[in-house]
Design a protein around this motif. Structure first.
Motif, short mmCIF file in Angstrom:
data_model
loop_
_atom_site.label_atom_id
_atom_site.label_comp_id
_atom_site.label_asym_id
_atom_site.label_seq_id
_atom_site.Cartn_x
_atom_site.Cartn_y
_atom_site.Cartn_z
N GLN A 1 -5.98 -2.24 7.36
CA GLN A 1 -5.08 -3.19 6.36
C GLN A 1 -4.53 -4.56 6.72
N CYS A 2 -4.48 -4.35 8.39
CA CYS A 2 -3.98 -5.66 9.08
C CYS A 2 -4.98 -6.51 9.10
N VAL B 1 2.01 -2.95 5.09
CA VAL B 1 1.18 -1.92 5.28
C VAL B 1 2.06 -0.85 5.43
N ASN B 2 2.22 0.02 4.48
CA ASN B 2 3.35 1.00 4.20
C ASN B 2 2.66 2.41 3.96
N VAL C 1 -6.58 4.43 2.11
CA VAL C 1 -6.67 3.48 2.95
C VAL C 1 -7.59 4.09 4.02
N ALA D 1 -4.32 1.54 9.20
CA ALA D 1 -3.22 0.44 9.22
C ALA D 1 -3.96 -0.50 10.10
N LEU E 1 2.88 -10.88 7.15
CA LEU E 1 2.31 -9.32 7.55
C LEU E 1 3.50 -8.28 7.86
N VAL F 1 -10.55 -0.91 1.64
CA VAL F 1 -9.39 -1.57 1.83
C VAL F 1 -9.58 -3.29 1.75
N THR G 1 1.14 -4.46 16.20
CA THR G 1 2.03 -5.49 15.24
C THR G 1 2.43 -6.61 16.20
N THR H 1 4.44 -4.50 8.79
CA THR H 1 4.23 -3.11 9.14
C THR H 1 5.27 -2.10 9.11
N THR I 1 1.10 -1.22 0.07
CA THR I 1 0.02 -0.21 -0.22
C THR I 1 0.97 1.18 -0.05
#
Length: 250
Positions: free
Chosen positions: A119-120, A87-88, A62, A116, A135, A68, A165, A137, A8
């Motif tokens: 996204q996770c 997840v950027n 996002v 975020a 995954l 998403v 995370t 982050t 992303t």
């Protein structure tokens, strides 16, 4: 090899350079961002240099959480699964609290943490169904301590992402699920988000900085301070130095 990678925020900065460097390694790429025209230029560049790499693009803000989930699943269907999600996407607008910049601080917090989180969630739904995945982050070295001025809300949101995370990793360990979880904490790497920042100590150029990130991601490190020099020893010090010294980094 984690062949199929979703990134992303891939239209600029660290995300754009990660896409280039993963293309060199032969990964297929699912790239999303708000600015599709910049994604198109990146796709054309990769296609010219690495014609065997599959690149798919989708527009994604996002902060549109329903989008998403939809976009991640569309990529999953198109690629026949996803091996790694990075997840950027993030932002760094804002300023000192109480100076009239609440809407920018709020947007930074929402983008860097709530988005975020979405996204996770979307990535882990896919990985749990596959019983496999990685995954990643992208946090920040600033997450280690509270920071002044424009870094205040940014550092706090990135600290929240670190804890999220770690919580996900704990969940995977507890359940015995074979899903790898990494948190990458870059130091000061030159990118679009900080291109106007001057006289920042230890600032690293984009290409070598992202090379260190990609190496840490491929090694699937749980937590990585990158580039390792000087940020690994500095991370140790940042956690322990008096706030008056740490705040000079902001």
């Amino acid at each position: 090899m984690r062949k199929r990678i979703l990134i992303t925020g891939a239209s600029s900065g660290l995300g754009e350079e990660m896409a280039r460097q993963f293309a060199v390694k032969g990964h297929d790429l699912a790239l999303c961002a708000r600015r599709v025209e910049r994604l198109e230029a990146l796709k054309n560049e990769i296609a010219e240099n690495y014609p065997n790499v599959k690149v798919s693009l989708k527009a994604l803000d996002v902060n549109d959480h329903d989008a998403v989930f939809r976009v991640f699943n569309e990529f999953k269907d198109e690629f026949g699964g996803l091996d790694r999600v990075i997840v950027n996407a993030g932002m760094g607008k804002g300023g000192s609290l109480g100076t009239g910049l609440f809407k920018y601080n709020k947007l930074t917090a929402e983008t860097n943490f709530i988005a975020a989180l979405a996204q996770c969630e979307a990535a882990l739904e896919i990985f749990r169904a596959q019983n496999a995945g990685h995954l990643v982050t992208i946090s920040s070295i600033s997450a280690l301590r509270g920071m002044p001025r424009a870094l205040g809300a940014y550092a706090a949101s990135k600290a929240a992402l670190v804890n999220l995370t770690e919580g996900i990793r704990a969940d995977m360990l507890r359940s015995g699920t074979p899903i790898a979880v990494s948190c990458i904490m870059p130091g000061f790497i030159r990118s679009e988000i900080n291109e106007k920042v001057k006289n920042t100590p230890f600032m690293c150029d984009t290409v070598p900085g992202v090379k260190a990130m990609v190496q840490a991601i491929d090694k699937e490190k749980k937590i990585a301070y990158v580039p390792g020099w000087p940020w690994r020893p500095l991370a140790f010090l940042i956690k322990r130095l008096p706030l008056k010294i740490v705040m000079k980094m902001g």
